[in-house]
Design an enzyme around this catalytic site. Structure first.
Site, PDB file in Angstrom:
ATOM      1  N   ALA A 118     -90.375 -22.184  -8.120  1.00 19.96           N
ATOM      2  CA  ALA A 118     -89.255 -21.376  -8.600  1.00 19.96           C
ATOM      3  C   ALA A 118     -88.777 -21.937  -9.931  1.00 19.96           C
ATOM      4  CB  ALA A 118     -88.117 -21.382  -7.586  1.00 19.96           C
ATOM      5  N   PHE A 127     -82.813 -20.958 -14.117  1.00 17.41           N
ATOM      6  CA  PHE A 127     -82.048 -21.131 -15.352  1.00 17.41           C
ATOM      7  C   PHE A 127     -80.622 -21.549 -15.012  1.00 17.41           C
ATOM      8  CE2 PHE A 127     -85.540 -18.621 -16.842  1.00 17.41           C
ATOM      9  CZ  PHE A 127     -85.671 -18.913 -18.194  1.00 17.41           C
ATOM     10  N   GLY A 128     -80.222 -22.706 -15.543  1.00 17.83           N
ATOM     11  CA  GLY A 128     -78.865 -23.207 -15.317  1.00 17.83           C
ATOM     12  C   GLY A 128     -78.884 -24.460 -14.468  1.00 17.83           C
ATOM     13  N   LYS A 180     -67.115  -9.441  -1.346  1.00 13.39           N
ATOM     14  CA  LYS A 180     -67.029 -10.832  -1.786  1.00 13.39           C
ATOM     15  C   LYS A 180     -66.207 -10.956  -3.064  1.00 13.39           C
ATOM     16  CE  LYS A 180     -68.358 -14.616  -4.106  1.00 13.39           C
ATOM     17  NZ  LYS A 180     -68.433 -14.928  -5.544  1.00 13.39           N
TER      18      LYS A 180
END
EC number: 1.1.1.17
Length: 388
Positions: free
Chosen positions: A5, A8-9, A213
């Site tokens: 996987a 990004f971040g 949410k």
């Protein structure tokens, strides 16, 4: 060949939530970021610890089997990793999606694997993967667009996990609440099937989950933060110990609950239980949740589809009176010139340099014809007069 996987971040959500899930599901994780210190630390250390906090105590998990690439200096390496990955995720903030789209588009375009890449954005925003998908299409050669979906599939998600203010000197280690929810739509994956990621809740229709949410957790959290900031409280726990603030948070969530029940057919009893659980979670004294951290980026939080204007505008369109959410908007408008929060300084500037009408449209995206516009205009005008 094992599962891979690209995420990004390399921030707290990336390492402490998404990275943990991917690691526990057997993926090698390739973190991508532009922050030199984060990338250097990830490459220097072969593991980091995620500490899950609950009222019962703490539980630690050690995360390994990862690498990190600095996209500022090694973009070609990022593209190559994407071309051979199984999954791409991101937790970079909605405003950064346009910047990560070009390398993702190039990575997808050079794929030769038979199975399409699964792309899942993990942001606090409705339709974040759709947004990223749009930017990826803009960065894909027009002749290649018809075959894009043989190389990649795009699924929206809703994430819910509180990451409190981290201890100074914690390095890569992350403290995070034990509770989590990661809901992802499964329909885009069709016959190929969704990726095997442990503890994701796969659903046919994401909208009820993401709106519930965003309009409960995020609305309640931010309402407590802005009232708490105005009252000089340090943490969300401190704010919610104040009966007046707790009452305001409950009132705002009563209004968003009305929308959620009406629009999505969730029973009033189920939504009431959900609200109660959220209040308990964000009140947790073990989460050192600083009000300035929760309130940061007020421009985004006041925008058209976000946690205040999003539900309030839909309620107004349905003919309902919106009071508590407008009071929360007033508190958010007062979140100005907060140290280390660029948007709070920009908010001050917008309110100072524009008329109430222009500031209302600029901040919220509401046009004068919208039934909520006049209510927001009143709050903007009031705050402008108070801060002159």
């Amino acid at each position: 060949m094992g599962k891979k996987a690209v995420h990004f971040g390399g921030g707290n959500i990336g390492r402490g939530f998404v990275g943990e899930f991917l690691h526990e599901s057997g993926y090698e994780v390739v973190f991508v970021d532009v922050m030199d210190n984060v990338i250097d630390a990830l490459n220097k250390h072969s593991s980091y610890t995620v500490t899950e906090i609950s009222e019962e105590g703490e539980q630690q998990k050690v995360i390994t089997n990862y690498r990190a690439i600095n996209s500022k200096h090694n973009l070609d390496d990022v593209i190559k990793e994407i071309s051979t990955a199984d999954v791409v995720t991101c937790a970079v903030g909605p405003n950064i999606l346009k910047f990560i789209a070009p390398p993702i588009a190039k990575g997808i375009d050079t794929r030769t694997l038979s199975k399409p890449l699964a792309v899942i954005a993990c942001e606090n925003a409705i339709g974040a993967t759709d947004t990223l998908h749009g930017f990826i299409k803009e960065n894909t050669d027009e002749a290649r667009l018809p075959s894009l979906y043989s190389r990649a599939q795009f699924a929206n998600s809703a994430i819910d996990r509180i990451v409190p203010t981290q201890d100074l000197g914690s390095g890569l280690n992350v403290k995070i609440e034990k509770f989590y929810e990661w809901v992802v739509e499964k329909t885009p994956f069709g016959d190929v099937g969704h990726p095997d990621i442990k503890d994701i809740h796969w659903v046919d229709n994401l909208e009820p989950y993401i709106e519930r949410k965003l309009f409960t957790v995020n609305t309640g959290h931010a309402t407590a933060a802005y009232y708490g900031y105005s009252a000089g409280k340090k943490t969300i726990h401190d704010a919610l110990r104040d009966d007046r603030i707790r009452k305001e948070v409950n009132a705002a969530l009563a209004e968003t609950s009305r929308l959620i029940v009406e629009k999505h057919g969730i029973s009033p009893e189920e939504q009431a239980r959900y609200v109660s659980s959220i209040i308990t979670r964000i009140s947790n004294p073990h989460l050192e949740d600083i009000v300035q951290r929760v309130g940061r980026a007020p421009l985004r939080k006041l925008s058209r589809k976000e946690r205040f204007i999003g539900p309030a505008s839909q309620l107004a369109e349905r003919g309902h009176t919106v009071t508590a959410l407008m009071d929360a908007v007033e508190q958010a408008l007062k979140f100005q010139n907060v140290p280390d929060d660029e948007e709070s300084f920009e908010l001050f500037k917008i309110l100072k340099e524009n008329s109430a009408a222009d500031a209302t449209t600029k901040l919220t995206g509401l046009e004068k014809e919208h039934p909520l516009y006049s209510r927001v205009l009143e709050k903007v005008d009031k705050v402008q007069k108070e801060t002159k």
